[in-house]
Enzyme design. Structure first.
Site, PDB file in Angstrom:
ATOM      1  N   LYS A  51       0.735  -1.176   0.304  1.00 11.94           N
ATOM      2  CA  LYS A  51       0.235   0.245   0.027  1.00 11.94           C
ATOM      3  C   LYS A  51       0.866   0.984  -0.020  1.00 11.94           C
ATOM      4  CE  LYS A  51      -3.678  -2.726   1.907  1.00 11.94           C
ATOM      5  NZ  LYS A  51      -4.568  -3.113   3.338  1.00 11.94           N
ATOM      6  N   GLN A  95      -5.215  -2.132   9.182  1.00 12.98           N
ATOM      7  CA  GLN A  95      -4.814  -3.427   8.609  1.00 12.98           C
ATOM      8  C   GLN A  95      -5.345  -4.561   9.500  1.00 12.98           C
ATOM      9  OE1 GLN A  95      -3.098  -4.131   5.414  1.00 12.98           O
ATOM     10  NE2 GLN A  95      -4.140  -6.198   5.766  1.00 12.98           N
ATOM     11  N   ASP A 118     -11.495   1.838   3.112  1.00  6.24           N
ATOM     12  CA  ASP A 118     -11.689   0.351   2.862  1.00  6.24           C
ATOM     13  C   ASP A 118     -13.136   0.031   2.470  1.00  6.24           C
ATOM     14  OD1 ASP A 118      -9.601  -1.396   3.124  1.00  6.24           O
ATOM     15  OD2 ASP A 118      -9.558  -1.636   5.132  1.00  6.24           O
TER      16      ASP A 118
END
Ligand code: NAP
Length: 288
Positions: A51, A95, A118
């Site tokens: 990322k 995460q 997300d």
């Protein structure tokens, strides 16, 4: 045809880089993504590194905050609260998975909906199901982009999705429905799965079992999207949920693992960060 998510994502990231290059002059800064990594699980470390690398390519500012596995839930929620209130932050990603003493649901709910890159926040999920503007989860969004880039007609097709998770199976089913496919969602209690999968024009597999879908489960000409990321127990190499060697000769279109859905997920994370940034910028302009 093998659709390369790696190539498509490289193209899309180059386009985004051009878009982002114009932001400092227009808005005074570039989008800022903050990624929180708890612990040092190797897979999570590698996702977070990916990322950061993609952010660099696109020109997005990336801050990765590493916290020890012993961080308390309260400390993590308080960190998220600070980032929610920080005007220089446009996107927050924690995460997953998290250590067992931390509730993932609470963490997801605490991230402000506006910074939820997300697309996991319950309000974003609700908006998706009500066809309202929202941040769409990265992997399902990437799958639809792959299908469209491969020229696959979705409308009117029979789509079978194996897996009903909140992050892949359910949202991709909704997106396929929105594209006017006729969608069936299968799961671990589905009876006679091969009979069902053989009826699919489009088969999306998101279960997390190495090479689970074999050639006998797929009809000639099927479009196969393999979301799985597993270690092949025999070779130790990365492999998908689909037995690629067996299924590829029958498939009209298939995604490889690695290099298929995975890169598209990160690419869509970049897109979601830009979208959150632009929404915040236009909200700011309206308030001025
Ligand atoms: P998950 O939350 O574990 O869900 C797995 C789903 O598969 C469940 O709905 C489960 O059914 C179903 N399932 C399990 N065994 C099955 C079987 N034998 N037959 C039919 N259905 C079965 O997994 P996930 O988070 O959706 O992830 C799935 C896979 O995609 C994993 O390999 C993950 O690493 C990968 N993934 C990849 C990306 C990417 O960017 N490439 C992103 C996310 C996930 P029940 O609901 O009945 O238990």
């Amino acid at each position: 045809m093998i659709i390369s998510g790696k190539e498509l994502s490289a193209r899309l990231k180059a386009e985004m880089a051009e878009q982002v290059a114009a932001f400092p002059e227009k808005y005074g800064r570039v989008p800022h993504l903050v990624v929180i990594l708890v612990g040092d699980d190797p897979a999570s470390v590698s996702y977070v590194t990916g990322k950061a690398k993609a952010s660099e390519v696109v020109g997005i500012r990336n801050t990765t905050i590493r916290k020890p596995e012993t961080i308390t839930e309260e400390e993590l929620l308080s960190l998220i609260g600070q980032l929610n209130g920080d005007d220089t932050v446009d996107g927050i990603l924690v995460q997953l998975p998290l250590p067992r003493h931390i509730s993932e649901a609470k963490v997801i709910e605490t991230i402000s909906k506006e910074k939820d890159v997300d697309g996991f926040h319950p309000l974003n999920v609700a908006a998706l199901w009500q066809k309202q503007p929202c941040t769409v989860a990265c992997t399902p969004k990437g799958i639809i982009k792959l299908l469209k880039a491969a020229g696959v007609t979705i409308q009117g097709k029979r789509a079978v999705v194996i897996g009903r998770s909140n992050i892949v199976g359910l949202p991709v089913s909704k997106l396929l429905l929105d594209e006017n496919a006729t969608v069936t969602v299968a799961h671990s209690r589905t009876v006679n799965l091969p009979e069902l999968t053989r009826q699919a024009d489009i088969l999306v597999v998101a279960i997390g079992r190495p090479k689970f879908v074999t050639a006998d489960m797929v009809s000639e000409g099927t479009v196969v999207i393999d979301v799985g990321v597993n270690r092949d127990p025999q070779t130790g190499k990365l492999c998908g949920d689909v037995d690629f060697a067996g299924v590829e000769p029958k498939a009209a279109v298939i995604t490889p693992v690695p290099g298929g859905v995975g890169p598209m997920t990160i690419c869509c994370l970049m897109e979601n960060t830009i979208e959150c940034f632009l929404r915040r910028m236009s909200d700011g302009l309206r308030q001025d």
